[in-house]
Scaffold this motif. Structure first.
Motif, short mmCIF file in Angstrom:
data_model
loop_
_atom_site.label_atom_id
_atom_site.label_comp_id
_atom_site.label_asym_id
_atom_site.label_seq_id
_atom_site.Cartn_x
_atom_site.Cartn_y
_atom_site.Cartn_z
N GLU A 36 0.86 -1.25 0.01
CA GLU A 36 0.03 -0.06 0.02
C GLU A 36 0.98 1.24 -0.06
O GLU A 36 0.55 2.18 -0.51
CB GLU A 36 -1.02 0.15 1.35
CG GLU A 36 -1.91 -1.18 0.99
CD GLU A 36 -3.05 -1.06 2.20
OE1 GLU A 36 -4.06 -0.26 2.04
OE2 GLU A 36 -2.90 -2.05 3.07
N TRP A 37 1.96 1.27 0.48
CA TRP A 37 2.84 2.52 0.70
C TRP A 37 4.02 2.50 -0.20
O TRP A 37 4.53 3.35 -0.82
CB TRP A 37 3.20 2.87 1.99
CG TRP A 37 4.34 2.15 2.60
CD1 TRP A 37 5.76 2.11 2.39
CD2 TRP A 37 4.11 0.71 3.35
NE1 TRP A 37 6.43 1.02 3.07
CE2 TRP A 37 5.48 0.37 3.88
CE3 TRP A 37 3.34 0.30 4.12
CZ2 TRP A 37 5.78 -0.70 4.80
CZ3 TRP A 37 3.36 -0.80 4.79
CH2 TRP A 37 4.54 -1.39 5.17
N GLU A 38 4.52 1.02 -0.57
CA GLU A 38 5.46 1.05 -1.58
C GLU A 38 5.17 1.74 -2.94
O GLU A 38 3.99 1.58 -3.50
CB GLU A 38 5.86 -0.36 -1.87
CG GLU A 38 6.79 -0.87 -0.71
CD GLU A 38 7.09 -2.48 -0.76
OE1 GLU A 38 7.16 -2.88 0.17
OE2 GLU A 38 6.50 -3.08 -1.58
N GLY A 39 5.80 2.58 -3.46
CA GLY A 39 5.60 3.01 -4.70
C GLY A 39 4.89 4.59 -4.69
O GLY A 39 4.67 5.24 -5.41
N ALA A 89 6.43 7.99 -0.46
CA ALA A 89 6.80 8.14 1.11
C ALA A 89 7.24 6.90 1.86
O ALA A 89 7.00 5.86 1.55
CB ALA A 89 5.32 8.74 1.55
N ASP A 90 7.92 7.33 3.03
CA ASP A 90 8.27 6.16 3.72
C ASP A 90 6.81 5.60 4.72
O ASP A 90 5.81 6.26 4.74
CB ASP A 90 9.31 6.42 4.89
CG ASP A 90 8.92 7.61 5.68
OD1 ASP A 90 8.41 7.25 6.88
OD2 ASP A 90 9.02 8.69 5.42
N ALA A 91 7.09 4.37 5.05
CA ALA A 91 5.78 3.78 5.73
C ALA A 91 5.15 4.84 6.60
O ALA A 91 4.05 4.95 6.95
CB ALA A 91 6.06 2.52 6.27
N THR A 92 5.95 5.35 7.74
CA THR A 92 5.46 6.00 8.91
C THR A 92 4.87 7.31 8.34
O THR A 92 3.97 7.61 8.84
CB THR A 92 6.62 6.52 9.56
OG1 THR A 92 7.22 5.13 10.23
CG2 THR A 92 6.04 7.17 10.91
N SER A 93 5.67 8.24 7.45
CA SER A 93 4.77 9.48 6.85
C SER A 93 3.40 8.91 6.03
O SER A 93 2.61 9.83 6.22
CB SER A 93 5.57 9.97 5.85
OG SER A 93 6.98 10.05 6.20
#
Ligand code: PHE
Length: 379
Positions: free
Chosen positions: A161-164, A167-171
Motif C-alpha cells: 500500500e505504501w511502496e511506490g 513516502a516512507d511507511a510512517t509518513s
C-alpha cells in the motif's frame, strides 16, 4: 459481606465499602459499579449512540464498510490488556490506584478502548472500530465524569500500500490518518477550524491530538498516531504499518447537541431523553430548567496521602450526580509545614431545585466522610 460480592464476566467485584476496604486492591465504589453494563453507546436514541452511528456512517461511506465494528467488548480487562500490551511503562501515572479503577491487582475497568488493540490485531483484523464505556478516577466539573465513552479506530497497511507512493511507511500512515480524521471532523461539524498538536502516547509514534475551535476556545477531541512497531510485531503484523485513534464521545456530543453538563448523559428524565431520536445528529438540546447551583466550602489540613481524585470520589459517593464541581479555592502551608486546602463544592440538580435542608445534610455528610476516609483534619 459475601452477598456484597457480585460477579460480572466471571470476575468478582466488591459492591460495598465493607468489602472494598478489606481488599485494598479494589477501589471501585458502588456508584461506579452500578454504571457497568448500561452501554449508553448502544442506544440508538441516546446522543452517545446517535454519534456512534454517525461516525459509523462516515467510515462505511469512506471505506466501503471495511471497518469491523465492536461495541460489546467487556469493560473489565486485565492489567496486561489495558497497559502492558499497549506499552504503557511500568511507572506511568495512569497505572496508579489514584487514576484507575482496580477490581483486583491484575484486573481493571478499562481506562481506554486501546485496551483491545492488541487482541484484535492478533485476531487478524486490519480495519476496526471499538466503542465502549471507559473508567477513570478524576476531578469533578461539567466536562469530567468517571465513566465516559470512547471510540478507537485502527487501520493496518500492508507494504504494497505504501511502496511506490514515494513516502516512507510512517509518513504514509500519518498522512492517511490526518486525512481520515479531518474528513470525520468535517462530516460531524461541517466547516470547522481545526489544528494538529504534537503529543505523546506510549502506543503511537509520532502522536497527535486534534483540536477544534468551538465557543471561542480550542478543544481537544481525540488522540491518535502511528502505531508503535513493537505492538504490530508482537501481534503477528511485523511487516505492516498502522495508525490508531481514540476519541471521546461525550466531548463531541456536548458540542454537537449543545449539552451543557456531562452528567446529563446519564439522566433518565423524559425531558432529556425525549429530545433525541435515532439518526438525528446535532439537534440542539433545550435545557428544561436552570436551577441555581449552591456552593459549600470545606477546609482541612491534608495528609501526605491526600489526592484530589480521592476527595472527588468521596464527594461523588455522598452527593452522586448532584455534585457539579469540586474546585480548590485556597491552598497554603503554615510555619509548621502543615498544608491546608479549601475546596468549593457546587451542588446542583439538572432535574429539580434542591432545598437548603437537603444541601446542608449533604454537606454535613461530605464533611464526615472526608474526615473518616481521607485522614485529613477538618478546620
Ligand atoms: N488511548 C488514548 C487516550 O485514551 C487515545 C489514543 C488512542 C491515542 C489511539 C492514540 C492512539 O487518551
Amino acid at each position: 459481606p459475601i452477598a456484597a460480592l457480585v460477579e460480572v464476566g466471571g470476575v468478582k467485584i466488591a459492591k460495598d465499602d465493607v468489602v472494598r476496604e478489606s481488599d485494598p486492591t479494589n477501589n471501585v465504589p458502588d456508584n461506579i459499579f452500578s454504571k457497568i453494563g448500561l452501554q449508553l453507546h448502544r442506544r440508538d436514541n441516546h446522543p452517545i449512540g446517535i454519534l456512534k452511528n454517525a461516525i459509523y456512517d462516515y467510515f462505511d461511506t469512506s471505506y466501503s464498510s471495511k471497518f469491523v465494528k465492536f461495541d460489546d467488548l467487556c469493560p473489565i480487562v486485565s492489567v496486561q490488556q489495558n497497559f502492558d500490551e499497549v506499552l504503557v511503562p511500568a511507572d506511568h501515572v495512569s497505572r496508579s490506584y489514584n487514576d484507575t479503577y482496580y477490581i483486583n491487582a491484575d484486573t481493571v475497568l478499562r481506562c481506554h478502548t486501546s485496551a483491545h488493540q492488541a487482541e484484535l490485531l492478533r485476531d487478524g483484523h486490519s480495519y476496526f472500530l471499538v466503542t465502549g464505556d471507559v473508567y477513570r478516577r478524576d476531578s469533578i466539573d461539567s466536562t469530567h465524569y468517571p465513566v465516559f465513552h470512547q471510540m478507537e479506530g485502527v487501520r493496518v497497511f500492508s507494504p504494497d500500500e505504501w511502496e511506490g507512493s514515494g513516502a516512507d511507511a510512517t509518513s504514509y500512515a500519518a498522512m492517511d490518518l490526518k486525512k481520515c480524521l479531518e474528513g470525520l471532523a468535517r462530516h460531524l461539524f461541517g466547516a470547522v477550524e481545526m489544528r494538529w498538536v504534537d503529543t505523546y502516547f506510549p502506543f503511537t509514534n509520532p502522536s497527535f491530538e486534534l483540536e477544534i475551535y468551538f465557543q471561542e476556545r480550542w478543544m481537544e477531541v481525540l488522540g491518535c498516531g502511528v502505531t508503535e512497531q513493537e505492538i504490530l510485531s508482537r501481534n503477528g503484523r511485523k511487516d505492516c504499518v498502522a495508525w490508531a485513534f481514540g476519541l471521546g464521545l461525550e466531548r463531541l456530543a456536548m458540542v454537537l447537541f449543545d449539552i451543557p453538563d456531562i452528567r446529563l448523559f446519564w439522566s433518565t428524565d423524559q425531558r432529556f431523553t425525549s429530545q433525541f431520536s435515532e439518526g438525528k445528529l446535532g439537534v440542539k438540546f433545550k435545557p428544561f430548567s436552570k436551577f441555581p447551583p449552591c456552593y459549600k466550602d470545606v477546609s482541612f489540613w491534608i495528609s501526605d496521602s491526600f489526592t484530589e481524585n480521592n476527595l472527588c470520589e468521596v464527594v461523588r459517593g455522598i452527593a452522586g450526580d448532584l455534585a457539579e464541581e469540586v474546585k480548590l479555592i485556597d491552598n497554603f502551608t503554615n510555619k509548621k509545614g502543615m498544608t491546608s486546602h479549601c475546596y468549593r463544592i457546587a451542588f446542583r440538580s439538572m432535574e429539580r431545585s434542591l432545598t437548603d435542608d437537603e444541601i446542608n445534610q449533604l454537606q454535613w455528610n461530605v464533611r464526615e466522610a472526608v474526615q473518616n476516609k481521607l485522614h485529613v483534619t477538618l478546620r
